[in-house]
Motif scaffolding. Sequence first.
Motif, PDB file in Angstrom:
ATOM      1  N   ILE A  49       0.931  -1.124  -0.231  1.00  0.00           N
ATOM      2  CA  ILE A  49      -0.108   0.016  -0.043  1.00  0.00           C
ATOM      3  C   ILE A  49       0.703   1.214   0.016  1.00  0.00           C
ATOM      4  O   ILE A  49       0.633   2.194  -0.548  1.00  0.00           O
ATOM      5  N   GLU A  50       1.932   1.094   0.683  1.00  0.00           N
ATOM      6  CA  GLU A  50       2.875   2.333   0.659  1.00  0.00           C
ATOM      7  C   GLU A  50       3.523   2.385  -0.562  1.00  0.00           C
ATOM      8  O   GLU A  50       3.662   3.647  -1.094  1.00  0.00           O
ATOM      9  N   PHE A  51       3.762   1.529  -1.302  1.00  0.00           N
ATOM     10  CA  PHE A  51       4.397   1.505  -2.662  1.00  0.00           C
ATOM     11  C   PHE A  51       3.340   2.172  -3.652  1.00  0.00           C
ATOM     12  O   PHE A  51       3.951   3.142  -4.363  1.00  0.00           O
ATOM     13  N   LEU A  52       2.203   1.965  -3.349  1.00  0.00           N
ATOM     14  CA  LEU A  52       1.188   2.402  -4.217  1.00  0.00           C
ATOM     15  C   LEU A  52       0.873   3.835  -4.145  1.00  0.00           C
ATOM     16  O   LEU A  52       0.642   4.695  -4.923  1.00  0.00           O
ATOM     17  N   LYS A  53       0.858   4.242  -2.817  1.00  0.00           N
ATOM     18  CA  LYS A  53       1.079   5.491  -2.482  1.00  0.00           C
ATOM     19  C   LYS A  53       2.084   6.597  -2.843  1.00  0.00           C
ATOM     20  O   LYS A  53       1.780   7.779  -3.242  1.00  0.00           O
ATOM     21  N   SER A  54       3.212   5.853  -2.596  1.00  0.00           N
ATOM     22  CA  SER A  54       4.196   6.720  -3.096  1.00  0.00           C
ATOM     23  C   SER A  54       4.222   6.833  -4.855  1.00  0.00           C
ATOM     24  O   SER A  54       4.714   7.815  -5.349  1.00  0.00           O
ATOM     25  N   LEU A  55       3.526   5.740  -5.662  1.00  0.00           N
ATOM     26  CA  LEU A  55       3.666   6.104  -7.197  1.00  0.00           C
ATOM     27  C   LEU A  55       2.514   7.315  -7.199  1.00  0.00           C
ATOM     28  O   LEU A  55       2.554   8.154  -8.149  1.00  0.00           O
ATOM     29  N   ASP A  56       1.731   7.536  -6.460  1.00  0.00           N
ATOM     30  CA  ASP A  56       0.636   8.767  -6.603  1.00  0.00           C
ATOM     31  C   ASP A  56       1.475   9.940  -6.496  1.00  0.00           C
ATOM     32  O   ASP A  56       1.407  11.075  -6.912  1.00  0.00           O
ATOM     33  N   LYS A  57       2.389  10.068  -5.457  1.00  0.00           N
ATOM     34  CA  LYS A  57       3.144  11.217  -4.956  1.00  0.00           C
ATOM     35  C   LYS A  57       4.116  11.775  -5.980  1.00  0.00           C
ATOM     36  O   LYS A  57       4.467  12.768  -6.080  1.00  0.00           O
ATOM     37  N   GLN A  58       4.801  10.584  -6.748  1.00  0.00           N
ATOM     38  CA  GLN A  58       5.757  10.903  -7.931  1.00  0.00           C
ATOM     39  C   GLN A  58       4.968  11.693  -8.950  1.00  0.00           C
ATOM     40  O   GLN A  58       5.742  12.318  -9.692  1.00  0.00           O
TER      41      GLN A  58
END
Length: 59
Positions: A49-58
């Motif tokens: 989930i943290e990885f998916l959230k980091s994709l949104d921030k990029q």
Amino acid sequence: MSSLALVVKYMYKEVTNPTLHHSNFTELVEDVDHDVFKCTFSHEHDKYIEFLKSLDKQY
């Protein structure tokens, strides 16, 4: 079922169901997080989930 498989399963479910509406990617990821937690009652999936959230921030 592994936690990654559950994340993929619920992500697919959320994306393909036309009755579920998400205003943005973050809301979609939070719904997936909630669904996986309801299924497992553990936090083993948090790294995905943290990885998916980091994709949104990029982007």
